[in-house]
Design an enzyme around this catalytic site. Structure first.
Site, PDB file in Angstrom:
ATOM      1  N   ASP A 155       2.756  40.899  26.634  1.00 46.22           N
ATOM      2  CA  ASP A 155       3.605  41.825  25.875  1.00 46.22           C
ATOM      3  C   ASP A 155       4.008  42.970  26.808  1.00 46.22           C
ATOM      4  OD1 ASP A 155       2.473  40.130  23.907  1.00 46.22           O
ATOM      5  OD2 ASP A 155       2.684  41.681  22.378  1.00 46.22           O
ATOM      6  N   LYS A 218      10.038  42.307  20.511  1.00 47.31           N
ATOM      7  CA  LYS A 218       9.045  43.004  19.689  1.00 47.31           C
ATOM      8  C   LYS A 218       9.521  44.430  19.448  1.00 47.31           C
ATOM      9  CE  LYS A 218       4.148  44.430  20.185  1.00 47.31           C
ATOM     10  NZ  LYS A 218       2.939  44.255  21.032  1.00 47.31           N
ATOM     11  N   LYS A 254       8.697  39.809  16.739  1.00 48.64           N
ATOM     12  CA  LYS A 254       7.384  40.403  16.460  1.00 48.64           C
ATOM     13  C   LYS A 254       7.520  41.869  16.070  1.00 48.64           C
ATOM     14  CE  LYS A 254       2.842  41.443  18.487  1.00 48.64           C
ATOM     15  NZ  LYS A 254       1.935  41.282  19.653  1.00 48.64           N
TER      16      LYS A 254
END
Length: 318
Positions: A155, A218, A254
């Protein structure tokens, strides 16, 4: 599981004239928030589905090997077994989608999951999380080290300065290098949407991240003042849909930051289902970044099964 989105050539014509219709986005967000949620057994079924999308996360300065170990145990056994037996779900292998930790804790997570005989992926934040304000060379090395330690999902955070100053070629170039450093690990790109200035910038950053090879986009680090919101999500989901229509590549979504209760998780599932369809409701294409959400879902499942709410000691977290 190998990475799916290898990216495309940078094409600024896709985004050069984009302007997001903010009032329309806000109206759509209000519709989502005002909708009544599902009840009883339907709610229980959707909540158990939500568990399978959670990246169970600990990103605290006082993280230790022992609390990462407890987190991994909770990821493998997210709901008390007696509750699952009552719902006839005890033999379905219900787990969270992944665990997410700092790079220095990846080895702890990999070791704990291996000891538990579990194949849940380990995700690591990287690239100077949460601010992204470190040298590019350092950010790339952080990715490589996390992958070497066993992380199969990374991430990363983008450099928000590049968005705010319109340096789209530079942003594309950095994320392409992140993609290369990940190798076969999945690249999940955190846009930190609360710091991008406008919904139009959110759309453009989403599209650049996908062109550069992100497997997921995300919303947030969870450390910003504003994290996952429905208006931002709608813009990002429409960008994912546009990218799919143009390239045939499916990119995951996400939301993260501030998603703490079970009712919220149902709204997020509903939004993704309506905007992208059932095919996106799999852990390969949808995740929820959360640390406390699982506790409330388990509490709601407990209530569904027993008819009463659990005391604090009935459902220890991790």
């Amino acid at each position: 599981m190998s990475a799916r989105n290898r990216g495309t050539e940078l094409d600024l014509s896709w985004i050069s004239k984009v302007q997001v219709n903010q009032p329309a986005v806000l109206r759509r967000a209000q519709q989502i928030q005002a909708r009544r949620t599902v009840k009883k057994e339907w709610q229980a079924a959707w909540l158990l589905k939500a568990v399978t999308f959670i990246d169970l996360t600990t990103l605290a300065g006082d993280d230790t090997s022992s609390n990462v170990q407890r987190l991994c145990y909770k990821a493998k056994y997210p709901i008390r077994e007696d509750l699952l037996k009552t719902l006839n779900m005890h033999d379905k292998g219900l787990t969270t989608a992944a665990v997410c930790v700092y790079p220095a804790r990846v080895c702890d997570a990999v070791k704990a999951l291996k000891a538990a005989g579990c194949t849940i992926p380990v995700a690591s934040v990287a690239t100077g999380f949460p601010a992204g304000q470190t040298h590019l060379k350092t950010r790339l090395e952080e990715i490589r080290l996390a992958v070497e330690d066993g992380a199969t999902e990374i991430d990363v955070v983008i450099n928000r300065t590049l968005v705010l100053t319109g340096q789209w070629e530079a942003l594309y170039g950095e994320i392409r290098q992140f993609r290369k450093a990940c190798g076969e690990a999945h690249l999940k790109t955190i846009l930190a949407t609360g710091e991008l200035g406008s919904l139009t910038n959110v759309y453009k950053a989403s599209m650049i991240a996908m062109m550069a090879g992100s497997d997921f986009i995300k919303t947030s680090t969870g450390k910003e003042t504003v994290n996952a919101t429905f208006p931002v999500a709608i813009v990002m989901l429409r960008a994912i849909r546009d990218f799919f229509w143009k390239t045939g590549n499916k990119v995951g979504f996400k939301p993260a930051g501030g998603i703490r209760n079970a009712k919220d998780s149902l709204a997020w599932l509903s939004l993704v289902k309506e905007e992208l369809g059932d095919e996106w409701l799999t852990p390969e294409l949808f995740r929820i970044g959360a640390s406390t959400l699982l506790s409330d879902i388990e509490r709601q499942i407990y209530h569904h099964v027993t008819g009463r709410y659990a005391a604090y000691h009935d459902l220890p977290m991790s």
